[in-house]
Scaffold this motif. Structure first.
Motif, PDB file in Angstrom:
ATOM      1  N   ARG A  39       0.798  -1.143  -0.002  1.00 41.39           N
ATOM      2  CA  ARG A  39       0.133  -0.028   0.133  1.00 41.39           C
ATOM      3  C   ARG A  39       0.873   1.275   0.251  1.00 41.39           C
ATOM      4  N   SER A  40       0.170   2.407  -0.273  1.00 39.37           N
ATOM      5  CA  SER A  40       0.653   3.697  -0.395  1.00 39.37           C
ATOM      6  C   SER A  40       0.078   4.304   0.715  1.00 39.37           C
ATOM      7  N   PHE A  41       1.022   5.447   1.696  1.00 38.48           N
ATOM      8  CA  PHE A  41       0.460   6.223   2.675  1.00 38.48           C
ATOM      9  C   PHE A  41       0.866   7.686   2.357  1.00 38.48           C
ATOM     10  N   PRO A  42       0.050   8.457   2.739  1.00 39.13           N
ATOM     11  CA  PRO A  42       0.649   9.967   2.944  1.00 39.13           C
ATOM     12  C   PRO A  42       1.929  10.056   3.807  1.00 39.13           C
ATOM     13  N   GLY A  47      -0.803   9.699   8.062  1.00 35.62           N
ATOM     14  CA  GLY A  47      -0.463   8.729   7.045  1.00 35.62           C
ATOM     15  C   GLY A  47       0.379   7.758   7.922  1.00 35.62           C
ATOM     16  N   TYR A  48       0.962   8.266   8.829  1.00 41.09           N
ATOM     17  CA  TYR A  48       1.944   7.353   9.800  1.00 41.09           C
ATOM     18  C   TYR A  48       0.772   6.344  10.645  1.00 41.09           C
ATOM     19  N   GLU A  49      -0.372   7.033  11.257  1.00 38.57           N
ATOM     20  CA  GLU A  49      -1.241   6.405  11.815  1.00 38.57           C
ATOM     21  C   GLU A  49      -2.089   5.227  10.881  1.00 38.57           C
ATOM     22  N   ALA A  55      -0.431  -2.172   9.235  1.00 36.99           N
ATOM     23  CA  ALA A  55       0.474  -3.279   9.940  1.00 36.99           C
ATOM     24  C   ALA A  55       0.102  -3.908  10.817  1.00 36.99           C
ATOM     25  N   ALA A  56      -0.770  -3.504  11.889  1.00 38.41           N
ATOM     26  CA  ALA A  56      -1.195  -3.995  13.102  1.00 38.41           C
ATOM     27  C   ALA A  56      -2.327  -5.061  12.711  1.00 38.41           C
ATOM     28  N   SER A  79      10.839   8.532  13.540  1.00 39.00           N
ATOM     29  CA  SER A  79      10.408   9.101  14.800  1.00 39.00           C
ATOM     30  C   SER A  79       9.212   8.472  15.508  1.00 39.00           C
ATOM     31  N   ALA A  80       8.151   8.263  14.341  1.00 37.39           N
ATOM     32  CA  ALA A  80       6.897   7.894  14.971  1.00 37.39           C
ATOM     33  C   ALA A  80       6.818   6.248  15.174  1.00 37.39           C
ATOM     34  N   VAL A  81       7.787   5.492  14.394  1.00 35.88           N
ATOM     35  CA  VAL A  81       7.777   4.044  14.778  1.00 35.88           C
ATOM     36  C   VAL A  81       8.493   3.811  16.214  1.00 35.88           C
TER      37      VAL A  81
END
Length: 150
Positions: A39-42, A47-49, A55-56, A79-81
């Motif tokens: 998939r693609s995410f912003p 987008g990180y959320e 992934a979850a 950083s978000a990870v």
């Protein structure tokens, strides 16, 4: 009591991410290298959320993110990870010879990043963006005489 063992593909899922300025492309591989989804995410907080929720959804006990471009476009994602307490590995760009043979696309780059971690070829933990070295880098960037100010 059932004699069934848990599905081995759900022990660990590696999420390979090819980072860009506006969009990150992610590919999920199970522990034995099977492709689960792409998939693609912003490339922003929302987008990180979405990426973390996606992934979850694979139900893995362990999620590992294999990320290209950790020092530039992937810095926010790293950083978000880390804030989520998830595993993250820095992956170098694919070898040019390999790219020529297999082709070049963002999805292939993300998949190659995940496969690199599964194969044990990538084991580097990305740098943090704090500490003395980062402070010195910020000062150097600010004082760089070649920097053009608008």
């Amino acid at each position: 009591m059932s004699s069934r063992s848990p599905d081995p593909r759900r022990r660990r899922v590696v999420i390979g991410v090819d980072t860009h300025k506006h969009v990150h492309v992610a590919v999920a591989l199970d522990d034995i290298g099977g492709r689960l989804d792409a998939r693609s995410f912003p490339a922003d907080k929302g987008g990180y959320e979405q990426l973390f929720d996606w992934a979850a959804g694979f139900g893995a006990k362990e999620l590992i993110f294999a990320i290209e471009g950790t020092g530039s476009y992937g810095a926010g994602l790293i950083s978000a990870v880390r804030r989520r307490g998830l595993g993250v590995i820095e992956v170098l760009c694919t070898d040019r010879r390999d790219r020529r043979l297999r082709g070049k696309s963002d999805t292939l780059d993300a998949e190659n990043a995940a496969r690199s971690v599964l194969a044990g070829n990538s084991t580097s933990v990305p740098k943090t963006n704090d500490g003395t070295v980062e402070m010195i880098r910020q000062i150097k960037v600010a004082k760089d005489p070649c920097r053009r100010w608008p």
